[in-house]
Write a protein that holds these residues in place. Structure first.
Motif, short mmCIF file in Angstrom:
data_model
loop_
_atom_site.label_atom_id
_atom_site.label_comp_id
_atom_site.label_asym_id
_atom_site.label_seq_id
_atom_site.Cartn_x
_atom_site.Cartn_y
_atom_site.Cartn_z
N PHE A 36 21.18 6.29 -10.88
CA PHE A 36 22.18 5.64 -11.98
C PHE A 36 23.37 6.11 -11.83
CE2 PHE A 36 20.91 9.95 -13.28
CZ PHE A 36 22.05 10.45 -14.05
N VAL A 37 24.42 5.27 -12.65
CA VAL A 37 25.81 5.42 -12.33
C VAL A 37 26.39 5.61 -13.77
CG1 VAL A 37 28.18 4.36 -11.62
CG2 VAL A 37 25.91 4.09 -10.24
N LEU A 96 25.48 -2.63 -10.57
CA LEU A 96 25.06 -3.69 -10.99
C LEU A 96 24.10 -4.58 -9.95
CD1 LEU A 96 27.86 -4.90 -13.83
CD2 LEU A 96 25.56 -3.56 -14.14
N GLY A 97 24.78 -4.89 -8.81
CA GLY A 97 24.29 -5.59 -7.93
C GLY A 97 23.32 -5.12 -7.34
N GLN A 98 22.97 -3.89 -7.34
CA GLN A 98 21.77 -2.97 -6.77
C GLN A 98 20.97 -2.81 -7.98
OE1 GLN A 98 21.44 -1.92 -3.56
NE2 GLN A 98 22.97 -3.31 -3.09
N LYS A 99 21.20 -3.37 -9.24
CA LYS A 99 19.99 -3.11 -10.03
C LYS A 99 19.80 -1.82 -10.74
CE LYS A 99 17.83 -7.27 -9.69
NZ LYS A 99 16.70 -8.47 -9.24
N ILE A 104 21.99 10.75 -21.64
CA ILE A 104 21.56 10.60 -20.10
C ILE A 104 20.33 11.44 -20.14
CG2 ILE A 104 22.06 11.00 -17.78
CD1 ILE A 104 24.93 10.36 -18.55
N ALA A 105 20.26 12.51 -20.58
CA ALA A 105 19.06 13.31 -20.29
C ALA A 105 18.04 13.04 -21.16
CB ALA A 105 19.70 14.94 -20.83
N ALA A 106 18.29 12.37 -22.29
CA ALA A 106 17.17 11.83 -23.18
C ALA A 106 16.50 10.59 -22.54
CB ALA A 106 17.68 11.56 -24.59
N SER A 107 17.29 10.04 -21.42
CA SER A 107 16.80 8.61 -20.98
C SER A 107 15.88 9.03 -19.65
CB SER A 107 17.92 7.86 -20.66
OG SER A 107 18.93 7.57 -21.74
N ASP A 108 15.56 10.12 -19.43
CA ASP A 108 14.89 10.43 -18.23
C ASP A 108 13.46 9.46 -18.23
OD1 ASP A 108 16.11 12.36 -17.06
OD2 ASP A 108 14.90 14.09 -17.67
N ASN A 109 12.80 9.07 -17.17
CA ASN A 109 11.99 8.22 -16.80
C ASN A 109 12.22 6.81 -17.02
OD1 ASN A 109 10.37 10.48 -16.12
ND2 ASN A 109 9.89 10.95 -18.04
N VAL A 110 13.30 6.48 -17.51
CA VAL A 110 13.81 5.13 -17.78
C VAL A 110 15.09 4.63 -16.99
CG1 VAL A 110 12.77 5.00 -19.96
CG2 VAL A 110 15.35 5.50 -19.94
N ILE A 111 15.55 5.58 -16.43
CA ILE A 111 16.77 5.44 -15.45
C ILE A 111 16.52 5.02 -14.04
CG2 ILE A 111 18.53 6.74 -14.26
CD1 ILE A 111 18.82 8.99 -16.47
N SER A 112 15.44 4.95 -13.42
CA SER A 112 15.15 4.53 -12.18
C SER A 112 15.67 3.14 -12.03
CB SER A 112 13.74 4.53 -12.10
OG SER A 112 13.17 5.74 -12.16
N ARG A 113 15.71 2.41 -10.94
CA ARG A 113 15.99 0.98 -10.87
C ARG A 113 15.45 0.14 -11.95
NH1 ARG A 113 17.89 0.20 -5.57
NH2 ARG A 113 17.37 -2.00 -5.67
N ILE A 114 16.31 -0.90 -12.28
CA ILE A 114 16.01 -1.71 -13.17
C ILE A 114 15.42 -2.90 -12.49
CG2 ILE A 114 16.59 -3.01 -15.19
CD1 ILE A 114 17.05 -0.26 -15.71
N GLY A 115 14.08 -3.17 -12.52
CA GLY A 115 13.76 -4.11 -11.68
C GLY A 115 13.46 -5.62 -12.00
N HIS A 173 28.37 -5.59 -21.29
CA HIS A 173 27.29 -6.02 -22.32
C HIS A 173 26.08 -6.40 -21.63
CE1 HIS A 173 30.44 -5.22 -24.98
NE2 HIS A 173 31.31 -5.92 -24.17
N LEU A 174 25.75 -6.42 -20.17
CA LEU A 174 24.72 -6.63 -19.55
C LEU A 174 23.30 -5.76 -20.08
CD1 LEU A 174 25.77 -7.56 -16.09
CD2 LEU A 174 24.98 -9.10 -17.88
N PRO A 175 22.18 -6.15 -19.94
CA PRO A 175 21.09 -5.44 -20.48
C PRO A 175 21.05 -3.92 -19.86
CG PRO A 175 20.40 -7.51 -19.87
CD PRO A 175 21.88 -7.52 -19.58
N GLU A 176 21.26 -3.93 -18.58
CA GLU A 176 21.26 -2.59 -17.80
C GLU A 176 22.33 -1.60 -17.91
OE1 GLU A 176 21.85 -5.86 -14.63
OE2 GLU A 176 21.69 -5.53 -16.67
#
Length: 143
Positions: free
Chosen positions: A67-68, A86-89, A130-141, A112-115
């Motif tokens: 994540f960035v 964004l290009g790397q999702k 960010i810390a609360a977002s653990d397990n949802v940070i991985s690549r957005i497929g 304003h993109l979803p990712e």
């Protein structure tokens, strides 16, 4: 362990270092610390070869990250790094202390993109989000 990169400008160096240190303390891995790059700080002594080396290191760090974090305001490089992410999702946490990114006349469509997770308030609140977002940070497929 999830890896991160922080994109911003040298004028935000204290905020970048704060966020970086807080995330490292929480167990995240930092892919590249561009704030230590003295060549970029000393613009009068920088060469094209230096810029190539810096650009390659920063591009690789963004691509290696899970994540960035983008701290606004940022410059050209910040927005290029956002584009690479964004290009790397990659998941992006976009921080604007005053919420200026809500201003339709000055915002970017890419904010304003979803990712892109928009974050306002204090840097501490950003780190906690960010810390609360653990397990949802991985690549957005599938976005």
């Amino acid at each position: 362990m999830e890896k991160f990169y922080v994109a911003s400008s040298f004028r935000n160096i204290e905020a970048v270092n704060y966020v970086t240190n807080q995330l490292i303390d929480k167990g995240y891995l930092h892919t590249y610390d561009w704030t230590r790059n003295e060549k970029a700080k000393e613009e009068q002594t920088i060469t094209l070869e230096d810029l190539i080396e810096i650009g390659q290191s920063e591009k690789e760090a963004v691509m290696e990250s899970d994540f960035v974090v983008v701290l606004l305001p940022g410059g050209k490089g910040t927005h290029v790094e956002l584009g690479i992410a964004l290009g790397q999702k990659k998941k992006v946490f976009l921080y604007s202390q005053d919420g200026a990114i809500k201003n339709v006349e000055t915002t970017s469509t890419f904010y304003h993109l979803p990712e892109v997770e928009k974050c306002y308030g204090t840097l501490e609140e950003l780190v906690n989000k960010i810390a609360a977002s653990d397990n949802v940070i991985s690549r957005i497929g599938d976005i």
